[in-house]
Design a protein around this motif. Sequence first.
Motif, mmCIF file in Angstrom:
data_model
loop_
_atom_site.group_PDB
_atom_site.id
_atom_site.type_symbol
_atom_site.label_atom_id
_atom_site.label_comp_id
_atom_site.label_asym_id
_atom_site.label_seq_id
_atom_site.Cartn_x
_atom_site.Cartn_y
_atom_site.Cartn_z
ATOM 1 N N ILE A 1 -16.200 74.736 -42.797
ATOM 2 C CA ILE A 1 -16.914 75.348 -43.918
ATOM 3 C C ILE A 1 -17.891 76.390 -43.388
ATOM 4 C CG2 ILE A 1 -18.820 73.666 -43.939
ATOM 5 C CD1 ILE A 1 -18.660 73.669 -47.011
ATOM 6 N N ASP A 2 -18.277 77.329 -44.240
ATOM 7 C CA ASP A 2 -19.322 78.269 -43.856
ATOM 8 C C ASP A 2 -20.604 77.498 -43.572
ATOM 9 O OD1 ASP A 2 -17.714 80.493 -44.108
ATOM 10 O OD2 ASP A 2 -18.329 80.914 -46.170
ATOM 11 N N ASP A 3 -21.495 78.118 -42.845
ATOM 12 C CA ASP A 3 -22.748 77.475 -42.433
ATOM 13 C C ASP A 3 -23.551 76.998 -43.640
ATOM 14 O OD1 ASP A 3 -24.946 76.594 -41.058
ATOM 15 O OD2 ASP A 3 -25.569 78.574 -40.370
ATOM 16 N N THR A 4 -23.833 75.698 -43.678
ATOM 17 C CA THR A 4 -24.643 75.135 -44.755
ATOM 18 C C THR A 4 -26.127 75.147 -44.404
ATOM 19 O OG1 THR A 4 -24.453 72.895 -43.860
ATOM 20 C CG2 THR A 4 -22.783 73.581 -45.473
ATOM 21 N N GLY A 5 -26.434 75.390 -43.130
ATOM 22 C CA GLY A 5 -27.824 75.392 -42.689
ATOM 23 C C GLY A 5 -28.318 74.021 -42.270
ATOM 24 N N HIS A 6 -27.453 73.001 -42.380
ATOM 25 C CA HIS A 6 -27.859 71.644 -42.012
ATOM 26 C C HIS A 6 -26.624 70.805 -41.716
ATOM 27 C CE1 HIS A 6 -26.469 70.237 -45.930
ATOM 28 N NE2 HIS A 6 -27.065 71.314 -46.434
ATOM 29 N N LEU A 7 -26.839 69.687 -41.071
ATOM 30 C CA LEU A 7 -25.773 68.731 -40.820
ATOM 31 C C LEU A 7 -25.272 68.195 -42.163
ATOM 32 C CD1 LEU A 7 -24.342 67.143 -38.501
ATOM 33 C CD2 LEU A 7 -26.095 65.378 -38.807
ATOM 34 N N ASN A 8 -23.958 68.148 -42.325
ATOM 35 C CA ASN A 8 -23.419 67.651 -43.597
ATOM 36 C C ASN A 8 -22.615 66.376 -43.371
ATOM 37 O OD1 ASN A 8 -20.566 68.313 -43.157
ATOM 38 N ND2 ASN A 8 -21.282 70.430 -43.187
ATOM 39 N N ALA A 9 -22.188 65.760 -44.446
ATOM 40 C CA ALA A 9 -21.546 64.448 -44.400
ATOM 41 C C ALA A 9 -20.267 64.445 -43.551
ATOM 42 C CB ALA A 9 -21.246 63.962 -45.814
ATOM 43 N N VAL A 10 -19.477 65.491 -43.614
ATOM 44 C CA VAL A 10 -18.242 65.541 -42.828
ATOM 45 C C VAL A 10 -18.571 65.542 -41.344
ATOM 46 C CG1 VAL A 10 -16.231 66.957 -42.263
ATOM 47 C CG2 VAL A 10 -16.895 66.624 -44.653
ATOM 48 N N GLU A 11 -19.548 66.345 -40.960
ATOM 49 C CA GLU A 11 -19.907 66.425 -39.544
ATOM 50 C C GLU A 11 -20.625 65.163 -39.069
ATOM 51 O OE1 GLU A 11 -21.557 70.221 -40.119
ATOM 52 O OE2 GLU A 11 -19.735 71.235 -39.456
ATOM 53 N N VAL A 12 -21.341 64.482 -39.964
ATOM 54 C CA VAL A 12 -21.918 63.181 -39.621
ATOM 55 C C VAL A 12 -20.797 62.235 -39.213
ATOM 56 C CG1 VAL A 12 -22.950 61.097 -40.656
ATOM 57 C CG2 VAL A 12 -24.071 63.303 -40.905
ATOM 58 N N ASN A 13 -19.717 62.235 -39.976
ATOM 59 C CA ASN A 13 -18.590 61.359 -39.682
ATOM 60 C C ASN A 13 -17.907 61.744 -38.371
ATOM 61 O OD1 ASN A 13 -16.090 59.907 -39.751
ATOM 62 N ND2 ASN A 13 -16.329 59.677 -41.936
ATOM 63 N N ILE A 14 -17.690 63.027 -38.143
ATOM 64 C CA ILE A 14 -17.054 63.479 -36.894
ATOM 65 C C ILE A 14 -17.940 63.115 -35.703
ATOM 66 C CG2 ILE A 14 -16.340 65.499 -35.553
ATOM 67 C CD1 ILE A 14 -15.529 66.795 -38.282
ATOM 68 N N ALA A 15 -19.243 63.353 -35.814
ATOM 69 C CA ALA A 15 -20.165 62.999 -34.729
ATOM 70 C C ALA A 15 -20.155 61.491 -34.491
ATOM 71 C CB ALA A 15 -21.572 63.501 -35.036
ATOM 72 N N TYR A 16 -20.117 60.714 -35.567
ATOM 73 C CA TYR A 16 -20.041 59.254 -35.433
ATOM 74 C C TYR A 16 -18.779 58.868 -34.660
ATOM 75 C CZ TYR A 16 -19.381 54.338 -36.467
ATOM 76 O OH TYR A 16 -19.170 52.992 -36.329
ATOM 77 N N ASN A 17 -17.640 59.427 -35.048
ATOM 78 C CA ASN A 17 -16.382 59.110 -34.362
ATOM 79 C C ASN A 17 -16.491 59.380 -32.870
ATOM 80 O OD1 ASN A 17 -15.056 58.332 -36.665
ATOM 81 N ND2 ASN A 17 -13.697 60.098 -36.739
ATOM 82 N N GLN A 18 -17.025 60.545 -32.507
ATOM 83 C CA GLN A 18 -17.120 60.893 -31.096
ATOM 84 C C GLN A 18 -18.064 59.952 -30.356
ATOM 85 O OE1 GLN A 18 -17.871 65.146 -30.821
ATOM 86 N NE2 GLN A 18 -16.023 65.595 -31.992
ATOM 87 N N MET A 19 -19.195 59.640 -30.980
ATOM 88 C CA MET A 19 -20.164 58.728 -30.386
ATOM 89 C C MET A 19 -19.546 57.329 -30.250
ATOM 90 S SD MET A 19 -24.159 58.452 -31.629
ATOM 91 C CE MET A 19 -23.763 58.245 -33.351
#
Length: 177
Positions: free
Chosen positions: A60-78
């Motif tokens: 997605i275009d820059d939202t200016g903040h961490l969003n729910a989709v990226e929270v999930n992707i970061a969680y998966n990687q962690m």
Amino acid sequence: MTATDTTATRAFATDEDLLPRVLTPYKDHCRYLVSAEVSALPGGLSRVRATFAIAESCYIDDTGHLNAVEVNIAYNQMMYYLVAKSVKERLLTGFDDWMLEDFWRHQLPDILIARFASRFQRPIDARDFHGEMEFRSVERRAPGGKPLLMATTAYRYGDAHGGRCDGDATLAFVNIT
């Protein structure tokens, strides 16, 4: 994160060989996890403290903040890194007979997020943030005779400006024998 924070017994800095291998399934522009320190917790559990950087959203275009989709992707990687490092260092209950080869075989097809919840309190700068995740429990079950591991986890993210998001997730490790 919890009262157990002060009782971690062993800590492992970022494993520079393991981290890129854990992130191999992700497209280059979706590799958000930069570093991760894993700690053993009492009771055969473990925790990771990580740093992330998302230069550009993968969808997605820059939202200016961490969003729910990226929270999930970061969680998966962690989570993947925490499981892999815990297996390598023999930290996590329920995975006593796993070797790293078992983790690689199970990483994508057999580690499922059964439930995922997030609570955003303040916007987080996605370009530079930190996170933690810990295993709260791991339980072996055999519904219908097929063994699996169910794990409860908690996580949170923050940044240097007071951004905050936290949540919890239940994981199912299926097709284990």
